[in-house]
Enzyme design. Structure first.
Site, PDB file in Angstrom:
ATOM      1  N   LEU A 170      36.484  36.924  42.352  1.00 29.11           N
ATOM      2  CA  LEU A 170      36.165  38.077  42.966  1.00 29.11           C
ATOM      3  C   LEU A 170      34.780  37.774  42.770  1.00 29.11           C
ATOM      4  CD1 LEU A 170      38.150  40.097  39.286  1.00 29.11           C
ATOM      5  CD2 LEU A 170      38.753  39.900  42.163  1.00 29.11           C
ATOM      6  N   ASP A 171      34.434  39.422  43.736  1.00 31.50           N
ATOM      7  CA  ASP A 171      33.263  38.984  43.954  1.00 31.50           C
ATOM      8  C   ASP A 171      32.587  39.096  42.827  1.00 31.50           C
ATOM      9  OD1 ASP A 171      32.417  38.384  47.133  1.00 31.50           O
ATOM     10  OD2 ASP A 171      32.710  41.226  47.244  1.00 31.50           O
ATOM     11  N   TYR A 172      31.061  38.911  42.741  1.00 30.22           N
ATOM     12  CA  TYR A 172      30.452  38.147  41.422  1.00 30.22           C
ATOM     13  C   TYR A 172      30.195  40.312  41.111  1.00 30.22           C
ATOM     14  CZ  TYR A 172      25.813  40.788  43.958  1.00 30.22           C
ATOM     15  OH  TYR A 172      25.214  41.491  44.521  1.00 30.22           O
TER      16      TYR A 172
END
Length: 204
Positions: free
Chosen positions: A36-38
């Site tokens: 997942l994106d941060y």
């Protein structure tokens, strides 16, 4: 006396067995077949063997996994459901090679440049509700003088999985995600923010 010794022996065996199981679990490898994106919260899939990882990764690559996201974006989106079909590429103005952007070149320009870096990208957008939220544009979190601005809660479906796709696509249509530190200058929500008003929903 014999019963006591036997009981102690059984307890010792069980304790040794428990320790062995704990050691086996501790040595188990953990793999992450996707990410997942941060700045994104959600479900992440974890595997415990290389075979499992390959199988799950294949499911993602073959688009067998359905991924949906919720986001609050700036402004009121007028359409109830639509598809964003816009190719994505690295942003050449970013010296750190981190940001992405929608490729707005015409076909001739794309043919003249290297097309290998061009990534086809599609995002499905469904409006869940429209309302207002008190948003602060400055960096002072103690400042309560935020302005109420229109916002839209949306459900997003990924038909492709490109880097920063959702954030880039929503910025591209003029409705960046609230709280996005990379693609949206408006990042602060007042503690008195309220999501309300109006509404509408659509099928995914």
């Amino acid at each position: 006396m014999v019963n006591i010794i036997l009981l102690l022996f059984v307890n010792s065996i069980e304790e040794i067995d428990r320790k062995k199981r704990k050691q086996k679990i501790a040595k188990r490898q953990v793999f992450f077949p996707h990410q997942l994106d941060y700045a994104t919260s959600g479900i992440i899939c974890v595997t415990f063997s290389r075979d499992q990882t390959r199988n799950v990764a294949t499911c993602f690559m073959d688009r067998l996994v359905k991924k949906q996201y919720l986001a609050v974006v700036q402004g009121h989106i007028s359409s109830s459901s639509f598809l964003i079909d816009a190719p994505i590429m690295s942003d050449p103005s970013d010296v750190h090679h981190f940001r992405m952007k929608v490729d707005d070149r015409n076909k001739q320009q794309r043919d003249e440049d290297n097309l290998l870096k061009l990534q086809h990208a599609q995002t499905k957008v469904s409006v869940l509700s429209r309302g207002y939220m008190r948003i602060k544009n400055g960096d002072d979190e103690d400042d309560d003088d935020g302005e109420e601005q229109p916002v839209t809660k949306v459900k997003l479906g990924l038909l492709t999985g490109r880097r920063h796709q959702l954030r880039v696509h929503l910025k591209h249509i003029g409705h960046p995600i609230i709280g996005d530190l990379t693609y949206n200058a408006v990042t602060h929500l007042s503690s008195s923010s309220s999501s309300s008003s109006s509404s509408s929903s659509s099928s995914s």
